[in-house]
Write a protein that holds these residues in place. Structure first.
Motif, PDB file in Angstrom:
ATOM      1  N   ALA A 111       0.986  -1.239   0.025  1.00 14.60           N
ATOM      2  CA  ALA A 111      -0.017  -0.030   0.064  1.00 14.60           C
ATOM      3  C   ALA A 111       0.787   1.210  -0.080  1.00 14.60           C
ATOM      4  O   ALA A 111       1.888   1.216   0.587  1.00 14.60           O
ATOM      5  CB  ALA A 111      -0.908   0.172   1.243  1.00 14.60           C
ATOM      6  N   ARG A 112       0.452   2.273  -0.805  1.00 13.85           N
ATOM      7  CA  ARG A 112       1.291   3.582  -0.570  1.00 13.85           C
ATOM      8  C   ARG A 112       0.191   4.645  -0.697  1.00 13.85           C
ATOM      9  O   ARG A 112      -0.741   4.550  -1.271  1.00 13.85           O
ATOM     10  CB  ARG A 112       2.335   3.229  -1.813  1.00 13.85           C
ATOM     11  CG  ARG A 112       1.780   3.324  -3.212  1.00 13.85           C
ATOM     12  CD  ARG A 112       2.817   3.235  -4.165  1.00 13.85           C
ATOM     13  NE  ARG A 112       2.385   3.147  -5.510  1.00 13.85           N
ATOM     14  CZ  ARG A 112       2.050   4.078  -6.298  1.00 13.85           C
ATOM     15  NH1 ARG A 112       2.624   5.147  -6.151  1.00 13.85           N
ATOM     16  NH2 ARG A 112       1.262   3.683  -7.702  1.00 13.85           N
ATOM     17  N   LEU A 113       1.096   5.865  -0.882  1.00 15.32           N
ATOM     18  CA  LEU A 113       0.426   7.150  -0.902  1.00 15.32           C
ATOM     19  C   LEU A 113       0.761   7.644  -2.281  1.00 15.32           C
ATOM     20  O   LEU A 113       1.986   7.912  -2.368  1.00 15.32           O
ATOM     21  CB  LEU A 113       0.745   7.957   0.328  1.00 15.32           C
ATOM     22  CG  LEU A 113      -0.167   9.392   0.520  1.00 15.32           C
ATOM     23  CD1 LEU A 113      -1.520   9.118   0.716  1.00 15.32           C
ATOM     24  CD2 LEU A 113       0.455  10.257   1.573  1.00 15.32           C
ATOM     25  N   ALA A 114      -0.163   8.077  -3.174  1.00 16.28           N
ATOM     26  CA  ALA A 114       0.055   8.555  -4.330  1.00 16.28           C
ATOM     27  C   ALA A 114      -0.463  10.030  -4.414  1.00 16.28           C
ATOM     28  O   ALA A 114      -1.225  10.423  -3.704  1.00 16.28           O
ATOM     29  CB  ALA A 114      -0.359   7.506  -5.439  1.00 16.28           C
ATOM     30  N   ARG A 115      -0.201  10.680  -5.514  1.00 20.44           N
ATOM     31  CA  ARG A 115      -0.595  11.793  -5.982  1.00 20.44           C
ATOM     32  C   ARG A 115      -1.414  11.939  -7.190  1.00 20.44           C
ATOM     33  O   ARG A 115      -0.814  11.243  -8.091  1.00 20.44           O
ATOM     34  CB  ARG A 115       0.239  12.771  -5.796  1.00 20.44           C
ATOM     35  CG  ARG A 115      -0.137  14.207  -5.964  1.00 20.44           C
ATOM     36  CD  ARG A 115       1.163  15.379  -5.907  1.00 20.44           C
ATOM     37  NE  ARG A 115       1.665  14.905  -4.559  1.00 20.44           N
ATOM     38  CZ  ARG A 115       1.629  15.694  -3.609  1.00 20.44           C
ATOM     39  NH1 ARG A 115       0.581  16.721  -3.448  1.00 20.44           N
ATOM     40  NH2 ARG A 115       2.340  15.776  -2.311  1.00 20.44           N
ATOM     41  N   ASN A 116      -2.826  12.381  -7.452  1.00 19.43           N
ATOM     42  CA  ASN A 116      -3.342  12.403  -8.541  1.00 19.43           C
ATOM     43  C   ASN A 116      -2.624  13.646  -9.343  1.00 19.43           C
ATOM     44  O   ASN A 116      -2.574  14.789  -8.982  1.00 19.43           O
ATOM     45  CB  ASN A 116      -4.755  12.801  -8.269  1.00 19.43           C
ATOM     46  CG  ASN A 116      -5.734  13.132  -9.582  1.00 19.43           C
ATOM     47  OD1 ASN A 116      -4.898  13.359 -10.544  1.00 19.43           O
ATOM     48  ND2 ASN A 116      -6.914  12.823  -9.569  1.00 19.43           N
ATOM     49  N   PRO A 117      -2.035  13.410 -10.500  1.00 19.52           N
ATOM     50  CA  PRO A 117      -1.229  14.416 -11.348  1.00 19.52           C
ATOM     51  C   PRO A 117      -2.087  15.448 -11.848  1.00 19.52           C
ATOM     52  O   PRO A 117      -1.439  16.468 -11.862  1.00 19.52           O
ATOM     53  CB  PRO A 117      -0.646  13.624 -12.443  1.00 19.52           C
ATOM     54  CG  PRO A 117      -1.464  12.483 -12.543  1.00 19.52           C
ATOM     55  CD  PRO A 117      -2.133  12.289 -11.404  1.00 19.52           C
ATOM     56  N   LYS A 118      -3.193  15.359 -11.895  1.00 20.83           N
ATOM     57  CA  LYS A 118      -4.189  16.338 -12.383  1.00 20.83           C
ATOM     58  C   LYS A 118      -4.326  17.612 -11.250  1.00 20.83           C
ATOM     59  O   LYS A 118      -4.458  18.716 -11.583  1.00 20.83           O
ATOM     60  CB  LYS A 118      -5.445  15.789 -13.208  1.00 20.83           C
ATOM     61  CG  LYS A 118      -6.112  16.762 -14.109  1.00 20.83           C
ATOM     62  CD  LYS A 118      -7.275  16.060 -14.916  1.00 20.83           C
ATOM     63  CE  LYS A 118      -7.793  16.729 -15.895  1.00 20.83           C
ATOM     64  NZ  LYS A 118      -8.741  16.185 -16.592  1.00 20.83           N
ATOM     65  N   SER A 119      -5.143  17.125 -10.055  1.00 22.37           N
ATOM     66  CA  SER A 119      -5.513  17.657  -9.187  1.00 22.37           C
ATOM     67  C   SER A 119      -4.353  17.920  -8.062  1.00 22.37           C
ATOM     68  O   SER A 119      -4.673  18.807  -7.123  1.00 22.37           O
ATOM     69  CB  SER A 119      -6.708  17.012  -8.349  1.00 22.37           C
ATOM     70  OG  SER A 119      -6.516  16.107  -7.904  1.00 22.37           O
ATOM     71  N   GLY A 120      -3.768  17.110  -7.933  1.00 20.59           N
ATOM     72  CA  GLY A 120      -2.571  17.208  -6.905  1.00 20.59           C
ATOM     73  C   GLY A 120      -2.993  16.371  -5.533  1.00 20.59           C
ATOM     74  O   GLY A 120      -2.238  16.438  -4.505  1.00 20.59           O
ATOM     75  N   GLU A 121      -4.195  16.091  -5.564  1.00 16.75           N
ATOM     76  CA  GLU A 121      -4.909  15.131  -4.460  1.00 16.75           C
ATOM     77  C   GLU A 121      -4.250  14.081  -4.216  1.00 16.75           C
ATOM     78  O   GLU A 121      -3.674  13.210  -5.018  1.00 16.75           O
ATOM     79  CB  GLU A 121      -6.211  14.950  -4.746  1.00 16.75           C
ATOM     80  CG  GLU A 121      -6.983  14.172  -3.661  1.00 16.75           C
ATOM     81  CD  GLU A 121      -8.435  13.987  -4.172  1.00 16.75           C
ATOM     82  OE1 GLU A 121      -9.307  13.309  -3.478  1.00 16.75           O
ATOM     83  OE2 GLU A 121      -8.983  14.030  -5.388  1.00 16.75           O
ATOM     84  N   ARG A 122      -3.973  13.832  -2.776  1.00 11.69           N
ATOM     85  CA  ARG A 122      -3.061  12.509  -2.314  1.00 11.69           C
ATOM     86  C   ARG A 122      -4.260  11.374  -2.274  1.00 11.69           C
ATOM     87  O   ARG A 122      -5.382  11.594  -1.725  1.00 11.69           O
ATOM     88  CB  ARG A 122      -2.703  12.939  -0.852  1.00 11.69           C
ATOM     89  CG  ARG A 122      -1.441  13.728  -0.997  1.00 11.69           C
ATOM     90  CD  ARG A 122      -0.893  13.716   0.326  1.00 11.69           C
ATOM     91  NE  ARG A 122       0.184  14.705   0.484  1.00 11.69           N
ATOM     92  CZ  ARG A 122       1.504  14.174   0.599  1.00 11.69           C
ATOM     93  NH1 ARG A 122       1.635  12.981   0.991  1.00 11.69           N
ATOM     94  NH2 ARG A 122       2.514  15.073   0.553  1.00 11.69           N
ATOM     95  N   ILE A 123      -3.773  10.284  -2.479  1.00 12.24           N
ATOM     96  CA  ILE A 123      -4.795   9.046  -3.001  1.00 12.24           C
ATOM     97  C   ILE A 123      -4.018   7.981  -2.022  1.00 12.24           C
ATOM     98  O   ILE A 123      -2.735   7.535  -2.226  1.00 12.24           O
ATOM     99  CB  ILE A 123      -5.081   8.793  -4.253  1.00 12.24           C
ATOM    100  CG1 ILE A 123      -5.576   9.956  -5.185  1.00 12.24           C
ATOM    101  CG2 ILE A 123      -5.897   7.550  -4.250  1.00 12.24           C
ATOM    102  CD1 ILE A 123      -5.718   9.628  -6.439  1.00 12.24           C
ATOM    103  N   ASN A 124      -4.777   7.325  -1.198  1.00 13.87           N
ATOM    104  CA  ASN A 124      -4.441   6.059  -0.581  1.00 13.87           C
ATOM    105  C   ASN A 124      -4.551   4.864  -1.610  1.00 13.87           C
ATOM    106  O   ASN A 124      -5.545   4.467  -2.005  1.00 13.87           O
ATOM    107  CB  ASN A 124      -5.039   5.779   0.512  1.00 13.87           C
ATOM    108  CG  ASN A 124      -4.379   6.733   1.811  1.00 13.87           C
ATOM    109  OD1 ASN A 124      -3.503   6.843   1.652  1.00 13.87           O
ATOM    110  ND2 ASN A 124      -5.414   7.092   2.552  1.00 13.87           N
ATOM    111  N   LEU A 125      -3.372   4.242  -1.952  1.00 15.70           N
ATOM    112  CA  LEU A 125      -3.578   2.949  -3.137  1.00 15.70           C
ATOM    113  C   LEU A 125      -3.506   1.811  -2.132  1.00 15.70           C
ATOM    114  O   LEU A 125      -2.381   1.675  -1.172  1.00 15.70           O
ATOM    115  CB  LEU A 125      -2.571   3.024  -4.084  1.00 15.70           C
ATOM    116  CG  LEU A 125      -2.653   4.000  -5.043  1.00 15.70           C
ATOM    117  CD1 LEU A 125      -1.446   4.077  -6.228  1.00 15.70           C
ATOM    118  CD2 LEU A 125      -4.016   4.085  -5.850  1.00 15.70           C
ATOM    119  N   PRO A 126      -4.406   0.871  -2.210  1.00 20.79           N
ATOM    120  CA  PRO A 126      -4.108  -0.469  -1.257  1.00 20.79           C
ATOM    121  C   PRO A 126      -3.262  -1.383  -1.868  1.00 20.79           C
ATOM    122  O   PRO A 126      -2.652  -1.100  -2.938  1.00 20.79           O
ATOM    123  CB  PRO A 126      -5.532  -0.960  -1.336  1.00 20.79           C
ATOM    124  CG  PRO A 126      -6.150  -0.438  -2.894  1.00 20.79           C
ATOM    125  CD  PRO A 126      -5.349   0.782  -3.006  1.00 20.79           C
ATOM    126  N   ALA A 127      -2.649  -2.273  -0.915  1.00 23.82           N
ATOM    127  CA  ALA A 127      -1.773  -3.157  -1.496  1.00 23.82           C
ATOM    128  C   ALA A 127      -2.603  -4.222  -2.480  1.00 23.82           C
ATOM    129  O   ALA A 127      -3.614  -4.370  -2.493  1.00 23.82           O
ATOM    130  CB  ALA A 127      -1.394  -4.055  -0.304  1.00 23.82           C
TER     131      ALA A 127
END
Length: 101
Positions: A58-74
């Motif tokens: 699992a990791r914390l990613a960023r939406n390149p369009k909005s810059g919003e942080r997104i939690n991606l599950p394992a």
């Protein structure tokens, strides 16, 4: 499209088998491969390549369009590694496919 070509090619080489039997054999083989991967096993087909599972944490990613942080599950992804014979044949066919570096 590819599967029907495979069925026809195998039926030509194994004329004693019907197209239904060849299709059933291919479907059975693919089902066994899927079952093996579901159970976490590695599949190796000599001269062709291997299928393996890669575990992504699992990791914390960023939406390149909005810059919003997104939690991606394992998750688990299927990884294919071509064998040497397949790599060599594809590389040798580059000129035929008009592939440039």
């Amino acid at each position: 499209m590819i599967k029907s070509e495979l069925v026809n090619a195998l039926n030509e080489k194994l004329a004693e088998l019907s197209i239904k039997d060849v299709d059933l054999a291919i479907n059975c083989m693919l089902a066994q491969m899927v079952d093996a991967l579901v159970q976490g096993q590695r599949i190796e087909i000599r001269g062709f390549g291997s299928f393996d599972l890669h575990h992504r944490t699992a990791r914390l990613a960023r939406n390149p369009k909005s810059g919003e942080r997104i939690n991606l599950p394992a998750k688990v992804v299927i990884h294919f590694k071509p064998g040497k014979e397949l790599r060599d044949r594809v590389d040798a066919a580059r000129a035929q496919c008009d592939i440039k570096e």
